[in-house]
Enzyme design. Sequence first.
Site, PDB file in Angstrom:
ATOM      1  CG  HIS A   1      19.339 -36.892  -4.162  1.00 35.14           C
ATOM      2  ND1 HIS A   1      19.801 -38.070  -3.634  1.00 35.14           N
ATOM      3  CD2 HIS A   1      20.439 -36.147  -4.438  1.00 35.14           C
ATOM      4  CE1 HIS A   1      21.127 -38.042  -3.560  1.00 35.14           C
ATOM      5  NE2 HIS A   1      21.541 -36.870  -4.059  1.00 35.14           N
TER       6      HIS A   1
ATOM      7  CG  ASN B   1       1.099   0.143   4.435  1.00 31.51           C
ATOM      8  OD1 ASN B   1       0.801  -1.033   4.227  1.00 31.51           O
ATOM      9  ND2 ASN B   1       2.331   0.603   4.336  1.00 31.51           N
ATOM     10  N   GLY B   2      -0.980  -1.725   6.368  1.00 28.64           N
ATOM     11  CA  GLY B   2      -0.645  -2.638   7.456  1.00 28.64           C
ATOM     12  C   GLY B   2      -1.805  -3.559   7.773  1.00 28.64           C
TER      13      GLY B   2
ATOM     14  CD1 TRP C   1      -0.291  -6.385  -3.186  1.00 31.20           C
ATOM     15  CD2 TRP C   1      -0.521  -6.954  -1.034  1.00 31.20           C
ATOM     16  NE1 TRP C   1      -0.017  -7.730  -3.079  1.00 31.20           N
ATOM     17  CE2 TRP C   1      -0.150  -8.101  -1.776  1.00 31.20           C
ATOM     18  CE3 TRP C   1      -0.722  -7.082   0.337  1.00 31.20           C
ATOM     19  CZ2 TRP C   1       0.032  -9.356  -1.184  1.00 31.20           C
ATOM     20  CZ3 TRP C   1      -0.546  -8.326   0.928  1.00 31.20           C
ATOM     21  CH2 TRP C   1      -0.171  -9.455   0.164  1.00 31.20           C
TER      22      TRP C   1
ATOM     23  CE  LYS D   1      11.191  -2.793  -5.549  1.00 30.36           C
ATOM     24  NZ  LYS D   1      11.873  -3.868  -6.294  1.00 30.36           N
TER      25      LYS D   1
ATOM     26  CD  GLU E   1       9.223 -11.625  -8.315  1.00 35.72           C
ATOM     27  OE1 GLU E   1      10.373 -11.606  -8.802  1.00 35.72           O
ATOM     28  OE2 GLU E   1       8.851 -10.851  -7.426  1.00 35.72           O
TER      29      GLU E   1
ATOM     30  NE  ARG F   1       4.857   1.630   0.048  1.00 35.21           N
ATOM     31  CZ  ARG F   1       5.964   1.525   0.748  1.00 35.21           C
ATOM     32  NH1 ARG F   1       7.080   2.012   0.294  1.00 35.21           N
ATOM     33  NH2 ARG F   1       5.955   0.939   1.925  1.00 35.21           N
TER      34      ARG F   1
ATOM     35  CE  LYS G   1      13.011 -11.095 -10.185  1.00 31.52           C
ATOM     36  NZ  LYS G   1      13.731 -10.993  -8.976  1.00 31.52           N
TER      37      LYS G   1
ATOM     38  CD  GLU H   1      16.412 -13.132  -8.217  1.00 31.24           C
ATOM     39  OE1 GLU H   1      15.772 -13.625  -7.274  1.00 31.24           O
ATOM     40  OE2 GLU H   1      16.138 -12.017  -8.699  1.00 31.24           O
TER      41      GLU H   1
ATOM     42  CB  CYS I   1      -0.954   0.085   1.182  1.00 28.37           C
ATOM     43  SG  CYS I   1      -2.082  -1.288   1.300  1.00 28.37           S
TER      44      CYS I   1
HETATM   45  O1  M6R Z   1      12.639  -5.033   0.140  1.00 23.43           O
HETATM   46  P1  M6R Z   1      13.163  -6.406   0.398  1.00 23.43           P
HETATM   47  O2  M6R Z   1      14.468  -6.664  -0.261  1.00 23.43           O
HETATM   48  O3  M6R Z   1      13.200  -6.756   1.852  1.00 23.43           O
HETATM   49  O4  M6R Z   1      12.105  -7.373  -0.292  1.00 23.43           O
HETATM   50  C1  M6R Z   1      12.215  -8.762  -0.165  1.00 23.43           C
HETATM   51  C2  M6R Z   1      11.292  -9.471  -1.120  1.00 23.43           C
HETATM   52  O5  M6R Z   1       9.962  -9.141  -0.858  1.00 23.43           O
HETATM   53  C3  M6R Z   1      11.608  -9.127  -2.587  1.00 23.43           C
HETATM   54  O6  M6R Z   1      12.925  -9.433  -2.916  1.00 23.43           O
HETATM   55  C4  M6R Z   1      10.654  -9.893  -3.516  1.00 23.43           C
HETATM   56  O7  M6R Z   1      10.931 -11.264  -3.469  1.00 23.43           O
HETATM   57  C5  M6R Z   1      10.736  -9.370  -4.941  1.00 23.43           C
HETATM   58  N1  M6R Z   1       9.437  -9.372  -5.511  1.00 23.43           N
HETATM   59  C6  M6R Z   1      11.626 -10.192  -5.802  1.00 23.43           C
HETATM   60  O8  M6R Z   1      11.622  -9.798  -7.135  1.00 23.43           O
END
Ligand code: M6R
Length: 636
Positions: free
Chosen positions: A528, A112-113, A86, A631, A512, A38, A509, A505, A2
């Site tokens: 395994h 927010n929260g 969000w 984010k 996501e 956000r 990506k 990673e 948010c």
């Molecule tokens: O702001 P932060 O680095 O603490 O965020 C951690 C994760 O939420 C963040 O890396 C998330 O996995 C991203 N969407 C990855 O692309």
Amino acid sequence: MCGIVGYAGTAPAQGTSLSANHRALEVIVEGLRRLEYRGYDSAGIAVAGANGIEMRKKSGKLAKLLEELEQNPLPAASSGIGHTRWATHGGPTDENAHPHVVDGGALSVVHNGIIENYSVLKATLLKRGHSFVSQTDTEVAATLLGDTYRELVLAEPGVPSTGRLSRAMAAVARQLEGAFTLVALHADEPGVIVAARRNSPLVVGLGDGENFLGSDVSGFIDYTRRAVELGQDQVVTISAENVEITDFNGVPAEGREYRVDWDAAAAKKDGYPSFMEKEINDQPDAVAQTLLGRTDGEGNLTLDELRVDPSVLKTINRIIVLACGTSAYAGQVARYAIEHWCRIPTEVELSHEFRYRDPIVDERTLIVSLSQSGETMDTLMAVRYAREQGAKTVAICNTNGSTIPRESDAVLYTHAGPEIAVASTKAFLAQITAAYLLGLYLAQLRGNLFQGQIKDILAELAKVPAKIASVLANADQIKDLARSMADTRTVLFLGRHVGYPVAMEGALKLKELAYIHAEGFAAGELKHGPIALIEEGQAVIVVVPSPRGRDSLHAKVVSNIQEVRARGAMTIVIAEEGDESVREHAEHVFYIPETSTLLAPLLTTVPLQIFALALATAKGFDVDQPRNLAKSVTVE
Ligand code: M6R
């Protein structure tokens, strides 16, 4: 999660063509545009106009709200609040969008929260005869604030309304549990915005005849660089001329003022079609800036910001890296280097798992948190927990003034610049770079490496930005391949040693951005179990270590490629320039410049980011704002 914006002003700044009437709206819309990363399930704005509070809100992205504002404009106002959501409590509907307007239209609130005791509070409010139009915890807090405000009106007959909203907010904040930034605007005090924060971000922007609130500085970066950090459990009241901070008991408090050191242009697309593409291309700079100024004239690492007593760092016997998502993968990469250079046992733990398993932490444990935003609630809570157990905490963070560095003993900032795309790219490389600097610093301090060795590694690190630039310049082949795979339903990623977190990673990506099932595996683990997934045509991307590396790791990964290929996999290999041995085992090979094993993730990650970006773009997806994500994850 948010985004929140608040604005209190009177007249437009000199020279602007906007009328005073529209200044508030312009600032709030611009702030929401910048904070939309956000959360983008819905957006809304409330202003205090001549006839009281007026509000517009709409489910969907900010563009929907802007269409609504075209049809149904807001009236003249000099102050207002805005929100981009969000969803947590209640789906992404118009009713659940913020602001929530209560008390017969007199009070509007954004949040927010997560308010953890909202159902208890709601039950009490229902008994008092209130009804609710949304499923949100926010409407409960807003209703409670409305009741509390009216109780003060009754208790203070004849007293002007000045300060009442702040007092009511403090009284409500004392009753709330969980995480919240609450921001309110009341028709009785139309030039005033009041906010309370606990465990959730809020920054004040100081203007000239106007003041701002934002979930982070990007909410007002177009208007001022002067920002004030709020502490935990504080209430802030802004008007055009004043900013007043108190704790939840009304005791005045001081906020720390700082200057925002990135400019607004850094948070623009610079001609790229998306922030994601811009940020991938920013990576040579992100690494270079993170390395900049970290050594003295003789090439010794200095890490000025790292303010943990060196004698304490000499005695630590364990490191725990805490992070989530991409940042946790950066931590996993760093672990290989830190253990190798410093000989300190190092674990990487997902922050949200850490404090619930009764971990063994003491004053000889060094906690290293990795967070781009510095606001990730899971990581913040884990850091707090570790501090309570006596551990020293170092934050590696990209966001100046954010909560995690503020609550840590020391901070090492990554200087990647603002990262706006929801999927993290440049922050990942900058985090690895900063964590490596920390590892080298500890090795220097504890005498694990000779000065010459440290200088050699630093010299090699200094060459990385140019090598990333070369990967970026030669990316057409991987983009073409990605586009041709737009219909692929599943992709597996394999890596070993530092290549393993890179594989995870790469898979993250792709999940996501392209909403494709993807998994990253340790190549050695394949036999395994996961090898059962391989069938004819299954795409497998393999991160191959340098053939110059140690312990025949290269040969082992090449064997793993052969194993999946023998079972029908379509293999795509990321290998080091000159490694001809992989060609015969791969349908596609992408070469990266030579570098040492430990530094390779700074290069091998880049083609995987480009692959995910190109594939998601080919599918027509919004790469900056993937579905269901936000984010900055500021809820647990
Ligand atoms: O702001 P932060 O680095 O603490 O965020 C951690 C994760 O939420 C963040 O890396 C998330 O996995 C991203 N969407 C990855 O692309």
